[in-house]
Design an enzyme around this catalytic site. Structure first.
Site, short mmCIF file in Angstrom:
data_model
loop_
_atom_site.label_atom_id
_atom_site.label_comp_id
_atom_site.label_asym_id
_atom_site.label_seq_id
_atom_site.Cartn_x
_atom_site.Cartn_y
_atom_site.Cartn_z
N TYR A 111 0.85 -1.19 0.00
CA TYR A 111 0.00 0.00 0.00
C TYR A 111 0.89 1.24 0.00
O TYR A 111 1.86 1.33 0.74
CB TYR A 111 -0.90 -0.01 1.23
CG TYR A 111 -1.69 1.27 1.43
CD1 TYR A 111 -2.89 1.47 0.77
CD2 TYR A 111 -1.23 2.25 2.30
CE1 TYR A 111 -3.62 2.64 0.96
CE2 TYR A 111 -1.96 3.41 2.51
CZ TYR A 111 -3.14 3.61 1.83
OH TYR A 111 -3.85 4.77 2.01
N HIS A 112 0.52 2.23 -0.83
CA HIS A 112 1.34 3.44 -1.00
C HIS A 112 0.80 4.56 -0.12
O HIS A 112 -0.30 5.06 -0.32
CB HIS A 112 1.31 3.88 -2.46
CG HIS A 112 2.46 4.75 -2.86
ND1 HIS A 112 2.77 5.92 -2.20
CD2 HIS A 112 3.37 4.63 -3.87
CE1 HIS A 112 3.82 6.47 -2.78
NE2 HIS A 112 4.21 5.71 -3.78
N GLY A 113 1.57 4.98 0.88
CA GLY A 113 1.19 6.11 1.71
C GLY A 113 1.39 7.42 0.98
O GLY A 113 1.88 7.47 -0.15
N SER B 132 3.86 -0.90 -5.94
CA SER B 132 2.58 -0.50 -5.38
C SER B 132 1.62 -0.29 -6.54
O SER B 132 1.76 0.69 -7.29
CB SER B 132 2.71 0.80 -4.58
OG SER B 132 1.44 1.29 -4.21
N GLU C 175 -2.77 6.42 -5.55
CA GLU C 175 -3.10 5.99 -4.20
C GLU C 175 -2.48 6.92 -3.17
O GLU C 175 -3.09 7.24 -2.14
CB GLU C 175 -2.60 4.56 -3.99
CG GLU C 175 -3.14 3.87 -2.75
CD GLU C 175 -2.88 2.38 -2.82
OE1 GLU C 175 -3.79 1.63 -3.22
OE2 GLU C 175 -1.73 1.95 -2.50
#
Length: 304
Positions: free
Chosen positions: A89-91, A156, A162
């Site tokens: 998951y890409h913050g 990602s 995202e």
């Protein structure tokens, strides 16, 4: 004057840590350039000749990770000895991913190649640093070569979209992307899911606006700046690998990875029952995320 000064101070508080990270990246790049010049190195950036400078870089980032986010890495034993594809998951800022790369190299002396968006390669002055740290374009051929050579390759699927438009609900924004699954099937390698707890509480983007969404979709450039930088607790969890199955289709593999992501609320991908997944959600990630509670976790010695 007072109002103006307070406004400037407020802006600095919001953006000082993200700007510090950018500065640190360029400082790291300068260090690599000096190392190259002093040692007159002309070797392939991925060769072992650069391992000493990689260790220094990893140590610097790991110190920052420990001090600022109390960083923890769990599930390294789930990584295969050979090649594989890490999906994460890409913050808002992939700082947690940089922490992961640093600690993986320090613990395992292993370089994980990172698929990056095209705009990263347009950033001025970072060519050597990107090469030494294993950042590669997302072209299918390059990924297959890297896997053939035994590397871990990370991606990602949500990417910059995202990063910009996901929020404290931690929703995945993969769209119809399934290239990673096609590469995994062709290379016959497992997919390993990964997620960092509280990554959105550390750094956030402003609420999505139609103008900025349209601007990104037309230019593919991240115009919206991140803010935050609170020293919240970061824990990266590496889930159980999804093994290569010659009988599975690309669509089924994408669904398998993304459904695991949703059940874990983007926290921990694994092959467990729905009840076990829900138990982990309540234990490890608050939905929606909360900055202050994530900050207090730094001082909660009971949580592991």
């Amino acid at each position: 004057v007072i109002i103006g000064s307070l406004t400037i101070c407020g802006i600095l508080v919001f953006f000082i840590v993200p700007l510090t990270i950018v500065f640190f990246i360029y400082f790291t790049n300068t260090f690599v350039l000096i190392y190259q010049r002093n040692n007159e190195l002309k070797a392939d950036p991925l060769s072992d000749v650069w391992n000493s400078v990689r260790k220094t870089i990893a140590s610097l980032w790991d110190i920052f990770a420990r001090i600022w986010h109390g960083y923890e890495l769990h599930g390294v034993e789930n990584l295969p000895e050979g090649p594989g594809i890490l999906v994460y998951y890409h913050g808002a800022i992939p700082i947690d991913y940089l922490y992961f790369l640093a600690r993986l190299f320090l613990w395992k002396k292993r370089l994980c190649l990172s698929v990056a968006d095209n705009f990263v390669f347009r950033l001025p002055g970072l060519k050597l640093l990107l090469g030494v740290t294993g950042v590669i374009p997302g072209r299918r051929e390059e990924c297959l070569v890297a896997l053939k050579n035994g590397y871990l390759v990370s991606i990602s699927p949500g990417g910059v979209r995202e990063a910009l438009f996901s929020d404290e609900s931690y929703r995945l924004m993969w769209g119809n992307r399934k290239g990673f699954a096609e590469v995994a099937l062709e290379a016959k390698v497992p997919i390993i899911p990964m997620y960092t707890q509280n990554v959105r509480e550390g750094y956030r983007m402003f609420k999505e606006r139609r103008f900025f969404r349209q601007l990104y979709e037309s230019t593919r450039l991240p115009f919206t700046p991140p803010y935050g930088g609170l020293p919240v607790k970061f824990r990266t969890y590496i889930g159980k690998p999804i093994p290569y199955d010659p009988n599975i289709t690309t669509e089924e593999l994408v669904e398998k990875v993304s459904s695991l992501s949703l059940q874990y609320c983007k926290f921990l991908f694994s092959f467990q029952t729905k009840a076990a997944v829900q138990a982990l959600i309540s234990k490890h990630q608050r939905i929606p995320g909360n900055m202050w509670k994530a900050l207090l976790e730094r001082f909660d010695k009971r949580r592991k």
